[in-house]
Design an enzyme around this catalytic site. Structure first.
Site, short mmCIF file in Angstrom:
data_model
loop_
_atom_site.label_atom_id
_atom_site.label_comp_id
_atom_site.label_asym_id
_atom_site.label_seq_id
_atom_site.Cartn_x
_atom_site.Cartn_y
_atom_site.Cartn_z
N ILE A 379 -14.31 0.73 -0.27
CA ILE A 379 -14.46 -0.20 0.81
C ILE A 379 -12.88 -0.82 1.11
CG2 ILE A 379 -16.61 -0.94 0.48
CD1 ILE A 379 -15.49 -3.42 -0.93
N GLY A 380 -11.98 -0.64 0.48
CA GLY A 380 -10.65 -1.05 0.71
C GLY A 380 -9.63 -0.60 -0.19
N GLY A 382 -5.81 -2.16 -1.80
CA GLY A 382 -4.57 -3.25 -1.87
C GLY A 382 -3.32 -2.76 -2.48
N GLY A 383 -2.60 -3.62 -2.65
CA GLY A 383 -0.93 -3.09 -3.25
C GLY A 383 -1.14 -2.41 -4.50
N GLY A 385 -4.15 -1.17 -6.22
CA GLY A 385 -5.60 -0.44 -6.51
C GLY A 385 -6.60 -0.40 -5.33
N VAL A 387 -10.75 -0.57 -4.15
CA VAL A 387 -11.87 -1.54 -4.29
C VAL A 387 -13.22 -0.89 -3.66
CG1 VAL A 387 -12.81 -3.63 -3.49
CG2 VAL A 387 -10.55 -3.53 -3.77
N ASP A 504 0.11 -15.88 -1.74
CA ASP A 504 -0.39 -14.76 -0.62
C ASP A 504 -1.61 -15.17 0.09
OD1 ASP A 504 0.08 -12.34 0.52
OD2 ASP A 504 -1.10 -11.13 -0.78
#
Length: 659
Positions: A379-380, A382-383, A385, A387, A504
């Site tokens: 589903i996504g 990130g910087g 890893g 998800v 962040d």
């Protein structure tokens, strides 16, 4: 997946958007019935938008259709669009007919745009050979050609963490230079080669120039040869003709470095002339990274590049052995209330992180939950890893929908962020902070399991309002209050002697659960500061997301709770203006919202940039209260910004005026 299910399940739209945003490339297969599917057409629009706002690669495949039929809406493509026009004309609502007309216009332009791209035509081709050619083309465009095996790094965990963190830090608006220092044979080249092998494909172009000192000494035209290698590497596929003048090569290299996001490694520099010849003096494209290995600690900052008006951001890292580590960077002199972090960034002064008190989940249970990390559950990204979503059945959890973050363990990436986020979420709970379900570190994995926020992140609703029913002004105002409340908890109520600085804050880290409750997420960059000081400050390498970062933090490296307040001020204006902090399509003052919003507010022209979809729903007094506190959050100096307590109070007052 048929169109009816797509329209019924709004979560599918959001999931598909996440997949596209997390991908580096898309292959669009234009077939006979393509234009009859609103799913396909909406997907096409999303992909082309991603191409415009990032380096997303798009490869169109014309599968038994002619490009001219796609462009001119002929044959099956004309039939498909005619079907959509009939659906529009059948609508009795004027508003819905208008919506259909807008969609058809966007789809038509997207189909015309995709035919302008260099694609591949399956007509008259054997499918096995055609597919093989597609795969090779994708590998070529992604820069995934076979690379040599990476060197083994033993006892250099910290160095890898530091260099990887520096490489992934995109907060600088100028070039980043990292000088790796140390005696000969200590491992400088091995470290640089390892990092280069892992990350070279993340840049527009790259070059690794090895053994510079020896090559200059042993060859008469050694420096010119090195310049040619650098120029050829970064100018592919258009190398320059052979030259014999160092100054001409330097000028050509400078022109290229200014036009592309580059990753350079200059190994074993021992003379200023070498550095000036290879880097020039005119600066680099934003986002570029340069690693220099040398024995001379002062060489880099004597180069011509540091005499320009916009100086690079420079960090030195000295490799002294397997356990002795020194990190230094140019900062202001700290005062008695400034507390530098330890090298790992995990143990702030006077504090020691306890062990996580949440459940450790077996790896087998997580593999079962995600179907062994199946791409269908992705589903996504990130910087640090990827998800996945899945249904967890373990312990007290029975078919519970969860989000599973699997951190990238190659090259020691994410180790610090894993422990930081796990520690933060295991100790500090709040209604508006994402809830930790558990973690797993079996077989060297680094996995964190959270509650699943089914309605996705706030940035999706601001960037792609047409894909959802939109959020009302009251919903948006409540979201702002909820996140401010979460920040107030982190800044003032986690413990008596310390506070948490998130570092962040952005719309992508604001999640919405099934009941539209707001959850602050992604604590991997969070830091701890003392709460028993008037001005508690932590010294750390600037990190965060461009467009949201506190400018004072970027300049000095001094992190305070007011840095979070600044980032939250950007979020408030994003909500008010219905757009993201940074829009790369703009090449003027509109690109960065923080600058645009401050200017319009000071000039009394804020109405010009407020989201037209909610403007009429905002009461005048509410707008005055909301915009005033948002503007105060964006003051250049932290002393002028309000506390998060004041922000919460003013937002709640705005809500009272609205009700």
């Amino acid at each position: 997946m048929d169109d009816e299910e797509y329209h019924k399940r709004g979560d599918l739209k959001l999931e598909w958007l996440r997949v596209i945003k997390a991908s580096r490339a898309s292959v669009i297969v234009l077939s006979q019935n393509y234009a009859s599917s609103t799913w396909c057409l909406n997907e096409l629009v999303l992909i082309l938008e991603q191409r415009m706002t990032s380096n997303h690669i798009v490869i169109p495949i014309f599968y038994h259709v002619q490009p001219i039929h796609v462009r001119k809406l002929q044959s099956s493509f004309g039939d498909g669009m005619a079907m959509h026009k009939q659906a529009m004309e059948a609508e009795t609502s004027e508003e819905k007919r208008s919506q259909w007309a807008q969609k058809i216009d966007v789809w038509t332009k997207a189909l015309q745009e995709v035919t302008d791209l260099k694609g591949m035509n399956a007509h008259g081709r054997r499918e096995t050979e055609f597919i093989d050619e597609i795969v090779k083309d994708i590998y070529h465009k992604l820069g995934l050609s076979a690379r040599s095996s990476l060197p083994q790094l033993i006892g250099m965990d910290y160095s890898m963490n530091l260099v990887t963190s520096w490489l992934k830090d995109a907060s600088s608006h100028t070039i980043d230079i990292l000088t790796i220092l140390g005696i000969g044979g200590i491992g400088k080249t091995t470290l640089a080669k390892y990092v280069y092998g892992l990350h070279y494909s993340e840049f527009d172009t790259c070059s690794f120039i090895e053994d510079i000192s020896r090559r200059c000494d042993e060859h008469f035209n050694g420096l010119v040869d090195l310049q040619k290698q650098l120029y050829d590497d970064i100018s592919k596929p258009s190398p320059v003709q052979v030259l014999h003048d160092v100054s001409i090569y330097t000028s050509k290299i400078e022109t290229l470095l200014d036009s592309k996001k580059v990753f350079l490694v200059l190994d074993d520099i021992d003379h200023l002339m070498q550095l000036n010849a290879l880097l020039g003096s005119k600066g680099f494209h934003q986002g570029s990274k340069v690693i220099i290995t040398t024995k001379d600690a002062w060489l880099t900052e004597r180069s011509a590049l540091f005499k320009s008006n916009v100086k690079p951001r420079h960090i030195k890292h000295k490799v002294e052995g397997l356990s002795d580590i020194t990190v230094s960077e140019k900062t202001e002199m700290p005062n008695q209330n400034l507390h530098p972090l330890d090298p790992q960034g995990l143990n702030e002064p006077l504090l020691r992180y306890p062990e996580p008190n949440r459940s450790k989940i077996p790896l087998d249970a997580i593999k079962s939950c995600t179907q062994n990390f199946n791409e269908r559950n992705f589903i996504g990204k990130g910087g640090y890893g990827r998800v996945y979503k899945g249904f967890l059945s373990w312990g007290n959890h029975v078919d519970q929908l969860v989000a599973v973050k699997r951190l990238d363990v190659t090259g020691f990436q994410g180790n610090k962020e894993f422990h930081t986020e796990l520690t933060m979420l295991s100790q500090y709970q709040h209604d508006n902070i994402i809830r930790l379900i558990g973690f797993c570190n079996d077989n060297k994995e680094m996995i964190i399991v959270y509650e699943y926020a089914i309605h996705g992140s706030l940035d999706i609703y601001l960037r792609y309002p047409a894909l959802s029913d939109g959020l009302s002004w009251m919903q948006l105002l409540k979201i702002c209050i909820d996140i401010a409340s979460a920040l107030e908890y982190l800044h003032n109520h986690v413990a008596e002697e310390h506070r948490i600085i998130h570092r962040d804050i952005k719309c992508a880290n604001i999640l919405l659960d099934e009941n539209w409750n707001t959850k602050l997420a992604d604590f991997g960059l969070a830091r701890i500061g003392l709460a028993n000081q008037k001005n508690s400050t932590v010294i750390t390498n600037p990190a965060g997301t461009p467009g949201y970062c506190d400018p004072q933090y970027e300049r000095t490296g001094f992190l305070t709770k007011e840095s979070d307040v600044y980032s939250f001020g950007v979020v408030l204006f994003e909500v008010l203006c219905g757009r993201l902090a940074c829009v790369l399509d703009y090449h003027d003052e509109r690109r960065f919202l923080h600058h645009l919003a401050r200017t319009r507010y000071k000039d009394g022209e804020l109405d010009k940039i407020i989201d037209h979809r909610i403007r009429n729903d905002i009461r005048p007094n509410t707008l005055l209260k909301f915009s005033a506190i948002a503007y105060q959050c964006l003051h250049e100096t932290r002393e002028e910004r309000p506390t998060i307590v004041e922000v919460v109070f003013q937002l709640k007052e705005a809500m009272k005026m609205q009700v």
